[in-house]
Design a protein around this motif. Structure first.
Motif, short mmCIF file in Angstrom:
data_model
loop_
_atom_site.label_atom_id
_atom_site.label_comp_id
_atom_site.label_asym_id
_atom_site.label_seq_id
_atom_site.Cartn_x
_atom_site.Cartn_y
_atom_site.Cartn_z
N GLU A 62 7.47 59.26 59.03
CA GLU A 62 6.48 59.83 59.91
C GLU A 62 6.62 59.64 61.67
OE1 GLU A 62 3.36 55.92 59.95
OE2 GLU A 62 3.31 56.26 57.63
N LEU A 63 7.46 59.02 61.49
CA LEU A 63 7.84 59.20 63.33
C LEU A 63 8.26 61.24 63.64
CD1 LEU A 63 7.83 58.45 65.58
CD2 LEU A 63 10.28 57.74 65.27
N ALA A 65 7.91 63.35 61.45
CA ALA A 65 6.86 64.32 61.09
C ALA A 65 6.34 64.66 61.88
CB ALA A 65 5.66 64.39 59.53
N ALA A 66 6.08 63.86 63.78
CA ALA A 66 5.37 63.95 64.05
C ALA A 66 5.99 64.88 65.63
CB ALA A 66 4.63 62.70 64.72
N GLN A 67 7.51 65.63 65.20
CA GLN A 67 8.24 65.64 66.23
C GLN A 67 8.16 66.95 66.43
OE1 GLN A 67 9.90 63.73 68.49
NE2 GLN A 67 8.63 61.60 67.62
N ARG A 75 14.13 68.14 65.10
CA ARG A 75 12.80 67.20 65.08
C ARG A 75 13.80 65.87 65.27
NH1 ARG A 75 11.26 71.31 62.16
NH2 ARG A 75 11.27 71.14 60.21
N ALA A 79 12.98 62.36 66.82
CA ALA A 79 12.54 61.15 66.20
C ALA A 79 13.53 59.98 66.48
CB ALA A 79 12.41 61.64 64.87
#
Length: 169
Positions: A62-63, A65-67, A75, A79
């Motif tokens: 999740e971390l 994917a959020a970058q 990314r 992360a």
């Protein structure tokens, strides 16, 4: 929600007292639930460890994917630095220290292989990308064992240097 509280209690117990202290009774006591309440969610110590491993993989995915970033390695670096800055990496050392059972750690090994192979051939310089990903592993390891070692200034300098390695020419 209760499952996360139980996993938190197990991780805290491991951090405070080490892997020999990880018993279902101790985790239930730390979480403030009955042993039966713990067993409802995790039928065995192995199931509890498996739950910790699965949660940390999901959290990092999740971390990641959020970058922001154009490449996977950008990314991944983002992360890793976000996790180090937030102190979330302590879980890695705790869970791997909790289990000598390679079967229980198999999902983590698979995730690590995936994270290190993902889109590597699509990077402008695959070797530089691999070096940056491996440097992230070293940073995770050091931060897991000595979170005070890397000051924000150190992290910013490392980030600049690592991003320079993967910047398109």
């Amino acid at each position: 929600m209760r499952r996360d509280e139980l996993l938190d209690a197990a991780e805290e117990l491991l951090c405070d007292q080490g892997s020999t202290a990880l018993t279902l009774a101790a985790v239930a006591d730390r979480a403030g639930v009955s042993k039966g309440g713990l067993l409802y969610h995790y039928a065995s110590k192995e199931a509890l460890i498996k739950g910790m491993v699965e949660r940390l993989i999901d959290d990092f995915d999740e971390l990641l994917a959020a970058q922001p970033g154009e490449s996977y390695t950008e990314r991944y670096l983002g992360a890793t630095l976000a996790a180090v800055r937030s102190g979330r990496l302590r879980r890695w050392a705790v869970v791997t220290g909790a289990s000598g059972n390679l079967f229980l750690l198999a999902p983590l090994r698979e995730a690590m292989a995936r994270w290190h192979r993902e889109e590597l051939s699509e990077e402008p310089d695959p070797l530089a990308a691999q070096i940056v990903r491996l440097a992230c592993e070293g940073l995770w390891d050091v931060a897991s064992h000595d979170p005070e070692l890397n000051t924000e200034e150190d992290l910013q300098a490392l980030e600049r240097r690592l991003r320079a390695l993967i910047a398109p020419a």
